[in-house]
Design an enzyme around this catalytic site. Structure first.
Site, PDB file in Angstrom:
ATOM      1  N   ASP A   1       0.285   3.026   8.578  1.00 45.66           N
ATOM      2  CA  ASP A   1       0.288   2.274   7.290  1.00 45.66           C
ATOM      3  C   ASP A   1       1.011   1.192   7.502  1.00 45.66           C
ATOM      4  O   ASP A   1       0.747  -0.063   7.063  1.00 45.66           O
ATOM      5  CB  ASP A   1       0.336   3.090   6.013  1.00 45.66           C
ATOM      6  CG  ASP A   1       0.600   2.132   4.886  1.00 45.66           C
ATOM      7  OD1 ASP A   1      -0.578   1.500   4.356  1.00 45.66           O
ATOM      8  OD2 ASP A   1       1.847   2.046   4.278  1.00 45.66           O
TER       9      ASP A   1
ATOM     10  N   ASP B   1       6.302   3.017   9.412  1.00 44.89           N
ATOM     11  CA  ASP B   1       6.166   4.461   9.671  1.00 44.89           C
ATOM     12  C   ASP B   1       5.017   5.168  10.585  1.00 44.89           C
ATOM     13  O   ASP B   1       4.327   3.956  10.760  1.00 44.89           O
ATOM     14  CB  ASP B   1       6.603   5.266   8.188  1.00 44.89           C
ATOM     15  CG  ASP B   1       5.307   4.753   7.275  1.00 44.89           C
ATOM     16  OD1 ASP B   1       4.278   4.522   7.603  1.00 44.89           O
ATOM     17  OD2 ASP B   1       6.031   4.708   5.988  1.00 44.89           O
TER      18      ASP B   1
ATOM     19  N   TYR C   1       1.962   4.969  -3.076  1.00 45.55           N
ATOM     20  CA  TYR C   1       0.649   4.210  -3.341  1.00 45.55           C
ATOM     21  C   TYR C   1       0.135   4.955  -4.535  1.00 45.55           C
ATOM     22  O   TYR C   1      -1.016   5.544  -4.416  1.00 45.55           O
ATOM     23  CB  TYR C   1      -0.146   4.220  -2.276  1.00 45.55           C
ATOM     24  CG  TYR C   1       0.115   3.232  -1.102  1.00 45.55           C
ATOM     25  CD1 TYR C   1      -0.048   1.928  -1.142  1.00 45.55           C
ATOM     26  CD2 TYR C   1       0.724   3.918   0.284  1.00 45.55           C
ATOM     27  CE1 TYR C   1       0.434   1.095  -0.110  1.00 45.55           C
ATOM     28  CE2 TYR C   1       1.205   3.001   1.150  1.00 45.55           C
ATOM     29  CZ  TYR C   1       0.919   1.699   0.917  1.00 45.55           C
ATOM     30  OH  TYR C   1       1.327   0.710   2.049  1.00 45.55           O
TER      31      TYR C   1
ATOM     32  N   GLU D   1       9.200  -5.207   5.903  1.00 46.32           N
ATOM     33  CA  GLU D   1       8.072  -4.172   6.312  1.00 46.32           C
ATOM     34  C   GLU D   1       6.792  -4.716   5.993  1.00 46.32           C
ATOM     35  O   GLU D   1       6.449  -5.209   4.881  1.00 46.32           O
ATOM     36  CB  GLU D   1       8.307  -2.928   5.350  1.00 46.32           C
ATOM     37  CG  GLU D   1       7.421  -1.807   5.995  1.00 46.32           C
ATOM     38  CD  GLU D   1       7.547  -0.354   5.231  1.00 46.32           C
ATOM     39  OE1 GLU D   1       7.182   0.336   5.918  1.00 46.32           O
ATOM     40  OE2 GLU D   1       8.113  -0.329   4.231  1.00 46.32           O
TER      41      GLU D   1
END
Length: 620
Positions: free
Chosen positions: A163, A166, A322, A569
């Site tokens: 995703d 990570d 999420y 990120e």
């Protein structure tokens, strides 16, 4: 009497014949001497000498024909001269340096597009293809699903995408990312082709859809569960529970257990996955077998979504990262894509039903109204349904609700413009679609894509603009909004910082990404062994080209710190929106046709019955 003397001078003729013969002879002798005392011209000589002797013509016998030698010589001479001139000209053309007309250099959006797509190569999980083009990545997590001890039915979950920074595979945002990429290809395949990226983006989509077909029984017509996630992000267990968030490791070195999360009532996830497969089936419509496989899988997921109501994130690990706010918007979004993929009007009837639209929040607004994201797809669905009205105009019984969606889309587009106060902007001009909360860029790129796409819809429908209240705005206003936002991301901001890694001279060097931050030096670092690279102040040893980071804060500030994921990120969903916006803005903006009007309607049958043939001509 006087006559004309042809020998020159007058000649007197005496009629009297009184002269003697001697006199006449003497006179003639005198006359001859006088006449011959001057040279004669050619005419006079011809009178005296008669016709001269003509030269004899010479001929050349060529076997099949006899020609004059003079004509033959001239003909051969002309041929030789023409050959000499032609050879001389050819020599000049070949020896003089030629100046080829080179195509214009690619624009900034096209350059950025190529880089943004490479991010997906860096996020691939499983056994990588040889042409992956990311030197510091390798095969990883080849036991996903096989080593699961939670009792999951599906054991082959190798592949797909990680995703973000990570190694978790969150299927909800990943499905949205694949849908966005497919949508952009359906609308702008010609621009992808012009940029040389069409095959690349299709390969990226197929890598995702191939994986999704593994996450449920795609050959069945009815299912009872699907896989929602692979990996774990909960860090409450500490070091005794190594997982994808508590550990800082290269994906290639992961040796801890990666649990599989399944769900049996997850309408939002299933409907989003159905949208991903349905939209991809249009992208791959020329591959009939694969497209049919995708449509069947989408139909199975859609049935599961409608039958097994519930939210995928309820009580799940994904709720921290999420969380899904509802599933009604996925019903509108997924139903629309199912209609476009199949042409079955039952999907359109459901997607455009006023009650469903009301549950999805189509009429009540709110602070996040008009913001397309991995959580809320209503805005995207309304744009898709407005497209149907603009180009097919299906009429009754859909016209009224489609007109409402069209009006709502117009209001949303108005809210993006700087003349209205629906959303604040930073001093540098970045629209705050998430109202100052962290990680703003993923929302901005989606809005830029929708604005550009809607302007192209209006242009294709020969509509110069739209109304915001009493004021009329041209489609150029939407394109200008999209350009200013994307230009901000590419470096036109107060910090002169490009938030797309690898683009421009100044971009983030400490991206929050495990694989990029740990060197590929044949050393396997343990779960905590990689902390020294996570906490280091040096730039990442590996440049993750094409990653769009989370972005600046509401004051245009940015901290290039690896541990601060709210700034540094990247995510799949964010990059998918960026790719869509970049391809929409790229290339020649003066082209008469910017979008592909018809491909999305490939499976849609005619809205109205074919008129009967005209009657036969009348005969008396």
């Amino acid at each position: 009497m006087y006559g004309r003397d042809p020998w020159g001078g007058p000649l007197e003729i005496n009629n009297a014949d009184s002269a003697t013969d001697d006199d006449r002879s003497r006179n003639l002798n005198d006359f001859d001497k006088a006449a011959l005392s001057r040279p004669l011209d050619e005419t006079q000589q011809s009178w005296l000498l008669g016709p001269g002797e003509q030269k004899k013509k010479k001929y050349v016998d060529l076997g099949c024909i006899i020609v004059s030698r003079k004509i033959f010589v001239w003909t051969v001479g002309l041929i030789l001269a023409a050959g000499f001139i032609a050879g001389f000209v050819t020599l000049i053309v070949k020896t003089v340096p030629r100046h080829h007309k080179h195509p214009p250099p690619p624009d900034n959006y096209t350059i950025a597009l190529g880089k943004a797509l490479r991010f997906f190569n860096a996020q691939k999980s499983g056994r990588l293809p040889k042409h992956n083009n990311v030197s510091w990545r390798g095969n990883s997590c080849l036991n996903d699903g096989k080593g699961d001890k939670s009792g999951a039915v599906l054991k082959d979950l190798v592949g797909g995408y990680y995703d973000a920074g990570d190694a978790i595979k969150f299927h909800f945002p990943k499905a949205f990312a694949m849908t966005m990429l497919s949508w952009s290809v359906i609308e702008y395949s010609a621009k992808y082709e012009a940029a040389g990226e069409l095959n690349h983006v299709k390969e990226i989509i197929k890598w995702g859809t191939d994986y999704f077909l593994k996450t449920f029984n795609s050959t069945a017509d009815s299912i009872s569960q699907i896989v929602a996630q692979v990996g774990k992000g909960d860090t409450s267990g500490g070091e005794s529970d190594p997982n994808d968030h508590s550990c800082w490791m290269r994906p290639e070195d992961i040796d801890y257990e990666r649990p599989v999360t399944e769900c049996s009532s997850c309408s939002d996830l299933a409907a989003e996955m159905a949208a991903a497969l349905a939209s991809a089936s249009i992208v791959f419509k020329d591959n009939k077998a694969y497209s049919k496989k995708l449509v069947h899988g989408a139909a199975t997921l859609w049935k599961f979504a409608r039958d097994q109501r519930g939210s995928y994130s309820t009580g799940a690990d994904a709720a921290t990262f999420y969380n899904s706010s509802m599933y009604w918007d996925e019903f509108v979004w997924g139903g629309t894509w199912m209609y476009y993929a199949t042409g079955n009007q039952s999907y359109l009837y459901l997607a455009s039903h006023p009650t469903l639209a009301k549950h999805a929040g189509a009429f009540w607004g709110g602070p996040d109204y008009g913001v397309l994201s991995w959580d809320n797809k209503l805005t995207g669905a309304q744009v898709l349904l407005t497209r149907l009205r603009l180009f097919l105009s299906p009429g009754y019984p859909y016209e009224q609700i489609l007109q409402t969606f069209h009006n709502q889309t117009s209001i949303i587009m108005c809210s993006y413009l700087p003349y209205f106060s629906s959303f604040n902007r930073t001093k540098g001009g970045l629209i705050q679609l998430n109202h100052g909360r962290p990680q703003p860029l993923q929302y901005v790129v989606n809005a830029a894509f929708l604005a550009t796409l809607y302007s192209d819809y209006l242009d294709a429908a020969d509509t110069p603009g739209w109304y915001c209240g009493p004021n009329f705005y041209s489609t150029n206003e939407l394109r200008k909004f999209a350009q200013t936002q994307i230009d901000y991301i590419l470096g036109d901001n107060p910090r002169k910082m490009s938030y797309l890694v690898g683009y421009g001279k100044k971009y983030p060097k400490q991206v929050h990404h495990r694989g990029a931050s740990i060197p590929k030096n044949r050393v396997k670092y343990s779960c905590t062994g990689g902390y020294k690279y996570r906490d280091a102040k040096k730039p990442n040893p590996n440049t993750i080209i094409g990653a769009m980071v989370a972005g600046p804060d509401k004051h245009d500030g940015f901290h290039d710190v690896r541990t601060n994921y709210n700034y540094t990120e990247p995510t799949l969903a964010g990059n998918a929106g960026l790719v869509a916006a970049l391809v929409a803005l790229s290339g020649d903006q003066t082209a008469a046709t910017k979008i592909d009007k018809n491909t999305i309607f490939s499976a849609v049958p005619p809205m109205f019955p074919t008129p009967p043939p005209p009657p036969a001509p009348w005969k008396p």
